[in-house]
Design a protein around this motif. Structure first.
Motif, PDB file in Angstrom:
ATOM      1  N   ASP A   1       1.373   9.713  -1.244  1.00  0.00           N
ATOM      2  CA  ASP A   1       2.491   9.018  -1.745  1.00  0.00           C
ATOM      3  C   ASP A   1       2.185   8.052  -2.882  1.00  0.00           C
ATOM      4  N   ARG A   2       3.096   8.073  -3.828  1.00  0.00           N
ATOM      5  CA  ARG A   2       2.729   7.065  -4.987  1.00  0.00           C
ATOM      6  C   ARG A   2       3.239   5.621  -4.590  1.00  0.00           C
ATOM      7  N   HIS A   3       2.508   4.333  -4.984  1.00  0.00           N
ATOM      8  CA  HIS A   3       2.910   3.324  -4.737  1.00  0.00           C
ATOM      9  C   HIS A   3       2.335   2.446  -5.905  1.00  0.00           C
ATOM     10  N   GLU A   4       3.154   1.407  -6.089  1.00  0.00           N
ATOM     11  CA  GLU A   4       2.812   0.210  -7.041  1.00  0.00           C
ATOM     12  C   GLU A   4       2.014  -0.838  -6.411  1.00  0.00           C
ATOM     13  N   VAL A   5       0.941  -1.367  -6.823  1.00  0.00           N
ATOM     14  CA  VAL A   5       0.208  -2.472  -6.126  1.00  0.00           C
ATOM     15  C   VAL A   5       1.249  -3.525  -5.658  1.00  0.00           C
ATOM     16  N   ALA A   6       1.951  -3.967  -6.503  1.00  0.00           N
ATOM     17  CA  ALA A   6       2.836  -5.199  -6.319  1.00  0.00           C
ATOM     18  C   ALA A   6       3.827  -4.866  -5.138  1.00  0.00           C
ATOM     19  N   ASP A   7       4.037  -3.592  -4.540  1.00  0.00           N
ATOM     20  CA  ASP A   7       4.948  -3.344  -3.599  1.00  0.00           C
ATOM     21  C   ASP A   7       4.129  -3.295  -2.229  1.00  0.00           C
ATOM     22  N   VAL A   8       2.913  -3.227  -2.187  1.00  0.00           N
ATOM     23  CA  VAL A   8       1.854  -2.871  -0.967  1.00  0.00           C
ATOM     24  C   VAL A   8       2.138  -4.177  -0.045  1.00  0.00           C
ATOM     25  N   THR A   9       2.581  -3.936   0.950  1.00  0.00           N
ATOM     26  CA  THR A   9       2.772  -5.034   2.102  1.00  0.00           C
ATOM     27  C   THR A   9       1.423  -4.593   3.038  1.00  0.00           C
ATOM     28  N   GLU A  10       1.430  -5.638   3.808  1.00  0.00           N
ATOM     29  CA  GLU A  10       0.180  -5.591   4.965  1.00  0.00           C
ATOM     30  C   GLU A  10       0.389  -4.328   5.810  1.00  0.00           C
ATOM     31  N   GLU A  11       1.840  -4.254   6.184  1.00  0.00           N
ATOM     32  CA  GLU A  11       2.212  -3.019   7.005  1.00  0.00           C
ATOM     33  C   GLU A  11       1.812  -1.777   6.469  1.00  0.00           C
ATOM     34  N   TYR A  12       2.271  -1.603   5.104  1.00  0.00           N
ATOM     35  CA  TYR A  12       2.089  -0.392   4.586  1.00  0.00           C
ATOM     36  C   TYR A  12       0.488  -0.114   4.102  1.00  0.00           C
ATOM     37  N   TRP A  13      -0.122  -1.157   3.824  1.00  0.00           N
ATOM     38  CA  TRP A  13      -1.737  -1.090   3.923  1.00  0.00           C
ATOM     39  C   TRP A  13      -2.251  -0.305   5.049  1.00  0.00           C
ATOM     40  N   ASP A  14      -2.076  -1.033   6.301  1.00  0.00           N
ATOM     41  CA  ASP A  14      -2.346  -0.550   7.548  1.00  0.00           C
ATOM     42  C   ASP A  14      -1.893   1.036   7.704  1.00  0.00           C
ATOM     43  N   ASN A  15      -0.857   1.288   7.451  1.00  0.00           N
ATOM     44  CA  ASN A  15      -0.395   2.661   7.489  1.00  0.00           C
ATOM     45  C   ASN A  15      -1.165   3.731   6.631  1.00  0.00           C
ATOM     46  N   ARG A  16      -1.323   3.393   5.375  1.00  0.00           N
ATOM     47  CA  ARG A  16      -2.052   4.146   4.832  1.00  0.00           C
ATOM     48  C   ARG A  16      -3.314   4.403   5.083  1.00  0.00           C
ATOM     49  N   ILE A  17      -4.063   3.494   5.434  1.00  0.00           N
ATOM     50  CA  ILE A  17      -5.496   3.518   6.004  1.00  0.00           C
ATOM     51  C   ILE A  17      -5.532   4.516   7.204  1.00  0.00           C
ATOM     52  N   ALA A  18      -4.341   4.218   8.168  1.00  0.00           N
ATOM     53  CA  ALA A  18      -4.134   5.359   9.254  1.00  0.00           C
ATOM     54  C   ALA A  18      -3.960   6.678   8.927  1.00  0.00           C
ATOM     55  N   VAL A  19      -3.123   6.851   8.078  1.00  0.00           N
ATOM     56  CA  VAL A  19      -2.936   8.269   7.597  1.00  0.00           C
ATOM     57  C   VAL A  19      -3.831   8.891   6.853  1.00  0.00           C
ATOM     58  N   ASN A  20      -4.589   8.112   5.961  1.00  0.00           N
ATOM     59  CA  ASN A  20      -5.563   8.696   4.978  1.00  0.00           C
ATOM     60  C   ASN A  20      -7.068   8.731   5.204  1.00  0.00           C
ATOM     61  N   LEU A  21      -7.618   7.712   6.082  1.00  0.00           N
ATOM     62  CA  LEU A  21      -9.028   7.455   6.531  1.00  0.00           C
ATOM     63  C   LEU A  21      -9.316   7.277   8.154  1.00  0.00           C
ATOM     64  N   LYS A  22      -8.518   6.621   8.834  1.00  0.00           N
ATOM     65  CA  LYS A  22      -8.940   6.228  10.215  1.00  0.00           C
ATOM     66  C   LYS A  22      -9.302   7.443  10.939  1.00  0.00           C
ATOM     67  N   HIS A  23      -8.272   8.443  10.985  1.00  0.00           N
ATOM     68  CA  HIS A  23      -8.289   9.667  11.909  1.00  0.00           C
ATOM     69  C   HIS A  23      -9.728  10.424  11.485  1.00  0.00           C
ATOM     70  N   THR A  24      -9.953  10.218  10.270  1.00  0.00           N
ATOM     71  CA  THR A  24     -11.404  11.234   9.669  1.00  0.00           C
ATOM     72  C   THR A  24     -12.443  10.708  10.388  1.00  0.00           C
ATOM     73  N   PHE A  25     -12.600   9.363  10.537  1.00  0.00           N
ATOM     74  CA  PHE A  25     -13.750   8.869  11.422  1.00  0.00           C
ATOM     75  C   PHE A  25     -13.576   9.329  12.929  1.00  0.00           C
TER      76      PHE A  25
END
Length: 245
Positions: free
Chosen positions: A93-117
């Motif tokens: 999903d596309r996103h603007e840097v200015a719109d990123v919240t801490e919650e959205y950051w954590d969600n994107r890490i969970a969706v795109n990286l955490k499960h890989t490990f």
């Protein structure tokens, strides 16, 4: 297009994350055609059921939310052991840097990286016990190109290449090979929501070769890396991008 057949993949137990559509579905279909026993995780129930029906019920679909690590561990323990893990699931999903919240950051890490490990962590003990295994992680050309509006996605995909190197080093003596595949822009229904025909033409113009990449093109590299033909291939990333620069 006629693909290669790898006798070493017949009968292998393969787990594909995000296997219900797009590149993941191409990977599932490819391994099924090789005679492997394929399980795939996804949250898209309709797409996943359609894929299972298309492949005559040969793959096993499990509805697993990869952001819930306890759920992931339970499913792998129940459905495994696995000889091959393909960490494919992601969301760009596309996103603007200015719109990123801490919650959205954590969600994107969970969706795109955490499960890989944690998927890798969960399958490795059985691979060690079996005398070896293969993990193939899906990266992305996006961060190599520095595409706009994808800062968090590209951060995760860059990290996956680092994780690949680390796991290959840590478990190579257990005969566990870990590689990553870096797709270019693959023509899937999801990608078509971002690109007009003119945009697709621009991508092809930036490639060294004509033509649009399709899921089977990525699956072909994944299957080679999972096969015994790649028995001493580990720790590196392999581009399938038609030379997009």
């Amino acid at each position: 297009m006629t693909g290669a057949t790898y006798p070493s993949l017949a009968g292998k137990r393969v787990l594909v994350t995000g296997g219900g559509s797009g590149i993941g579905a191409g990977v599932v279909e490819g391994f099924v055609a090789q005679g492997a026993h394929v399980t795939f995780f996804d949250i898209a129930r309709e797409d996943s059921a359609a894929l299972v029906a298309q492949l005559d019920g040969k793959p096993v679909f499990e509805a697993v939310d990869l952001t819930r690590i306890d759920e992931v561990r339970e499913a792998i323990a129940r459905l495994g052991p696995f000889d091959v893990l393909v960490n494919n699931a992601a969301n760009d999903d596309r996103h603007e840097v200015a719109d990123v919240t801490e919650e959205y950051w954590d969600n994107r890490i969970a969706v795109n990286l955490k499960h890989t490990f944690f998927c890798a962590q969960a399958v490795i003990p059985a691979m060690q016990a079996a005398g070896g295994g293969v993990i193939v992680n899906l990266g992305s050309i996006s961060w190599h190109l520095g595409l706009p509006d994808l800062a968090l996605y590209q951060t995760c995909k860059a990290a996956i290449e680092g994780l690949t190197r680390s796991l290959a080093r840590d478990f190579g003596r257990d005969n566990i090979r870990v590689t990553s595949v870096i797709p270019g822009n693959v023509r899937t229904p999801r990608q078509l929501q971002w690109y007009t025909p003119e945009g697709e033409a621009e991508i092809v113009a930036a490639q060294c070769m004509d033509g649009r990449l399709l899921p089977p093109d990525i699956a072909a590299m994944v299957m080679f890396l999972a096969s015994d033909d790649a028995r001493l291939v580990t720790g590196h990333s392999y581009f399938v991008d038609a030379g997009w620069r």
